[in-house]
Design a protein around this motif. Sequence first.
Motif, PDB file in Angstrom:
ATOM      1  N   LEU A 232      -8.936  -1.368  -6.570  1.00  0.00           N
ATOM      2  CA  LEU A 232      -8.041  -0.489  -5.811  1.00  0.00           C
ATOM      3  C   LEU A 232      -6.802  -1.212  -5.285  1.00  0.00           C
ATOM      4  N   ALA A 233      -6.903  -2.504  -5.005  1.00  0.00           N
ATOM      5  CA  ALA A 233      -5.806  -3.244  -4.365  1.00  0.00           C
ATOM      6  C   ALA A 233      -4.478  -3.119  -5.095  1.00  0.00           C
ATOM      7  N   PRO A 234      -4.403  -3.368  -6.406  1.00  0.00           N
ATOM      8  CA  PRO A 234      -3.102  -3.256  -7.079  1.00  0.00           C
ATOM      9  C   PRO A 234      -2.594  -1.819  -7.130  1.00  0.00           C
ATOM     10  N   LEU A 235      -3.493  -0.850  -7.117  1.00  0.00           N
ATOM     11  CA  LEU A 235      -3.084   0.550  -7.143  1.00  0.00           C
ATOM     12  C   LEU A 235      -2.442   0.947  -5.815  1.00  0.00           C
ATOM     13  N   LEU A 236      -2.974   0.410  -4.716  1.00  0.00           N
ATOM     14  CA  LEU A 236      -2.371   0.681  -3.410  1.00  0.00           C
ATOM     15  C   LEU A 236      -0.969   0.102  -3.327  1.00  0.00           C
ATOM     16  N   GLY A 237      -0.785  -1.048  -3.998  1.00  0.00           N
ATOM     17  CA  GLY A 237       0.528  -1.675  -3.992  1.00  0.00           C
ATOM     18  C   GLY A 237       1.572  -0.861  -4.728  1.00  0.00           C
ATOM     19  N   GLU A 238       1.140   0.021  -5.615  1.00  0.00           N
ATOM     20  CA  GLU A 238       2.067   0.846  -6.385  1.00  0.00           C
ATOM     21  C   GLU A 238       2.460   2.126  -5.655  1.00  0.00           C
ATOM     22  N   LEU A 239       1.797   2.421  -4.526  1.00  0.00           N
ATOM     23  CA  LEU A 239       2.124   3.633  -3.777  1.00  0.00           C
ATOM     24  C   LEU A 239       3.447   3.464  -3.037  1.00  0.00           C
ATOM     25  N   GLU A 240       4.048   4.610  -2.728  1.00  0.00           N
ATOM     26  CA  GLU A 240       5.254   4.594  -1.909  1.00  0.00           C
ATOM     27  C   GLU A 240       4.877   4.218  -0.476  1.00  0.00           C
ATOM     28  N   PRO A 241       5.817   3.668   0.302  1.00  0.00           N
ATOM     29  CA  PRO A 241       5.519   3.224   1.669  1.00  0.00           C
ATOM     30  C   PRO A 241       4.854   4.305   2.510  1.00  0.00           C
ATOM     31  N   ARG A 242       5.362   5.570   2.443  1.00  0.00           N
ATOM     32  CA  ARG A 242       4.757   6.616   3.267  1.00  0.00           C
ATOM     33  C   ARG A 242       3.340   6.915   2.799  1.00  0.00           C
ATOM     34  N   GLU A 243       3.097   6.836   1.486  1.00  0.00           N
ATOM     35  CA  GLU A 243       1.752   7.107   0.965  1.00  0.00           C
ATOM     36  C   GLU A 243       0.769   6.034   1.446  1.00  0.00           C
ATOM     37  N   ARG A 244       1.224   4.770   1.430  1.00  0.00           N
ATOM     38  CA  ARG A 244       0.356   3.692   1.912  1.00  0.00           C
ATOM     39  C   ARG A 244       0.070   3.857   3.404  1.00  0.00           C
ATOM     40  N   ARG A 245       1.088   4.314   4.170  1.00  0.00           N
ATOM     41  CA  ARG A 245       0.921   4.506   5.605  1.00  0.00           C
ATOM     42  C   ARG A 245      -0.109   5.599   5.882  1.00  0.00           C
ATOM     43  N   ILE A 246      -0.049   6.671   5.112  1.00  0.00           N
ATOM     44  CA  ILE A 246      -0.997   7.773   5.300  1.00  0.00           C
ATOM     45  C   ILE A 246      -2.425   7.291   5.002  1.00  0.00           C
ATOM     46  N   ILE A 247      -2.583   6.532   3.920  1.00  0.00           N
ATOM     47  CA  ILE A 247      -3.911   6.009   3.566  1.00  0.00           C
ATOM     48  C   ILE A 247      -4.423   5.091   4.683  1.00  0.00           C
ATOM     49  N   ASP A 248      -3.521   4.255   5.227  1.00  0.00           N
ATOM     50  CA  ASP A 248      -3.928   3.334   6.290  1.00  0.00           C
ATOM     51  C   ASP A 248      -4.347   4.094   7.535  1.00  0.00           C
ATOM     52  N   MET A 249      -3.575   5.130   7.916  1.00  0.00           N
ATOM     53  CA  MET A 249      -3.928   5.896   9.114  1.00  0.00           C
ATOM     54  C   MET A 249      -5.245   6.652   8.933  1.00  0.00           C
ATOM     55  N   ARG A 250      -5.437   7.196   7.708  1.00  0.00           N
ATOM     56  CA  ARG A 250      -6.638   8.018   7.499  1.00  0.00           C
ATOM     57  C   ARG A 250      -7.898   7.169   7.361  1.00  0.00           C
ATOM     58  N   PHE A 251      -7.834   6.079   6.566  1.00  0.00           N
ATOM     59  CA  PHE A 251      -9.045   5.308   6.279  1.00  0.00           C
ATOM     60  C   PHE A 251      -9.093   3.958   7.009  1.00  0.00           C
ATOM     61  N   GLY A 252      -7.941   3.438   7.366  1.00  0.00           N
ATOM     62  CA  GLY A 252      -7.931   2.179   8.113  1.00  0.00           C
ATOM     63  C   GLY A 252      -8.103   2.413   9.593  1.00  0.00           C
ATOM     64  N   GLN A 253      -7.288   3.342  10.149  1.00  0.00           N
ATOM     65  CA  GLN A 253      -7.348   3.634  11.583  1.00  0.00           C
ATOM     66  C   GLN A 253      -8.263   4.819  11.887  1.00  0.00           C
ATOM     67  N   GLU A 254      -8.774   5.459  10.832  1.00  0.00           N
ATOM     68  CA  GLU A 254      -9.703   6.591  10.954  1.00  0.00           C
ATOM     69  C   GLU A 254      -9.123   7.713  11.827  1.00  0.00           C
ATOM     70  N   MET A 255      -7.837   7.993  11.617  1.00  0.00           N
ATOM     71  CA  MET A 255      -7.189   9.092  12.333  1.00  0.00           C
ATOM     72  C   MET A 255      -7.500  10.409  11.624  1.00  0.00           C
ATOM     73  N   HIS A 280      -5.987  11.574  -5.625  1.00  0.00           N
ATOM     74  CA  HIS A 280      -6.080  11.917  -7.042  1.00  0.00           C
ATOM     75  C   HIS A 280      -5.383  10.850  -7.889  1.00  0.00           C
ATOM     76  N   LYS A 281      -4.255  10.373  -7.403  1.00  0.00           N
ATOM     77  CA  LYS A 281      -3.515   9.328  -8.119  1.00  0.00           C
ATOM     78  C   LYS A 281      -4.338   8.033  -8.181  1.00  0.00           C
ATOM     79  N   LEU A 282      -4.937   7.671  -7.039  1.00  0.00           N
ATOM     80  CA  LEU A 282      -5.749   6.444  -7.002  1.00  0.00           C
ATOM     81  C   LEU A 282      -6.993   6.567  -7.881  1.00  0.00           C
ATOM     82  N   ARG A 283      -7.615   7.731  -7.854  1.00  0.00           N
ATOM     83  CA  ARG A 283      -8.828   7.939  -8.662  1.00  0.00           C
ATOM     84  C   ARG A 283      -8.515   7.830 -10.147  1.00  0.00           C
ATOM     85  N   ASP A 284      -7.442   8.453 -10.562  1.00  0.00           N
ATOM     86  CA  ASP A 284      -7.028   8.373 -11.980  1.00  0.00           C
ATOM     87  C   ASP A 284      -6.736   6.925 -12.373  1.00  0.00           C
ATOM     88  N   GLY A 285      -6.101   6.195 -11.447  1.00  0.00           N
ATOM     89  CA  GLY A 285      -5.784   4.791 -11.742  1.00  0.00           C
ATOM     90  C   GLY A 285      -7.034   3.935 -11.903  1.00  0.00           C
TER      91      GLY A 285
END
Length: 290
Positions: A232-255, A280-285
């Motif tokens: 998953l790590a390289p796939l997260l690096g390919e996301l746009e900044p806002r997409e990475r922020r949303i993933i971090d807030m939802r699964f990192g900070q559990e918001m 969906h993008k991460l799963r396909d990747g």
Amino acid sequence: MTVHTAQTAGAERADVYGGLPWIEDAGLIAPQDARRLSKLFLDRLRTADEGTPEHQYARNTLIEMNLSLVRFAAGRFRNRGSGDMEDIVQVGTIGLIKAIDRFDLSREVEFTSFAMPYIVGEIKRFFRDTTWSVHVPRRLQELRVDLAKAKETLAAGLDRDPTVRELAEHLGLDEEEISEGIVAANGYTAGSLDVPADATAPVGRATGGRTYADVLGESDPAMETVENLHTLAPLLGELEPRERRIIDMRFGQEMTQAQIGEELGISQMHVSRLLSRILHKLRDGMLTQD
């Protein structure tokens, strides 16, 4: 146990069985009586036409009378560690039948002496073919026996275990074939997981000794998580900044989605759609990774 001539049971039975003694239960005949009667039945078996009631009666009675030989031979294999006793007796009976079909009275040898090698041979073949833990070609199964004999012979003269080259020279085979046979021999039997991991230790947990089952490694559920994160790590690096922020807030900070919406100034519904698209993008990747 009753044995009387077929004539005493009636003319019809005498005609069918050619004057052979009629035996109600051949399995109850004592071994010494079986040896005596077997000669008579074997002689009649040779003269009777195959497929006739006389031939069938003589053959079946011979089998039943001599089953004690099979049980005696099977008893020698009782503690071999594999094979149900009933199965061993059935296999030994095949050897008995072969002996009956091949015995020749003119050889002047006791039938018991003739039959025993056939019975034991069938039982040994049964163990040879059924005690391999993995499928091994027949030639390698037979090579295992030759290797065992060669090792014993050479070790006695060398006062040490023979090398692959020495085994190859002794058996007249290539070293590669000897190595293949040694590897294949490891699949001959499967060791129990309940035996002590230390040969000097008592068996089982109750006595304090550790068995192989106690020290055997098993799958670690966390390993799958590590593998997934690595993918998953390289796939997260390919996301746009806002997409990475949303993933971090939802699964990192559990918001919650509502909290993320407040943070980004968008509706909860919009957050839900964005998360769905990102995941969906991460799963396909991950599915397309090698």
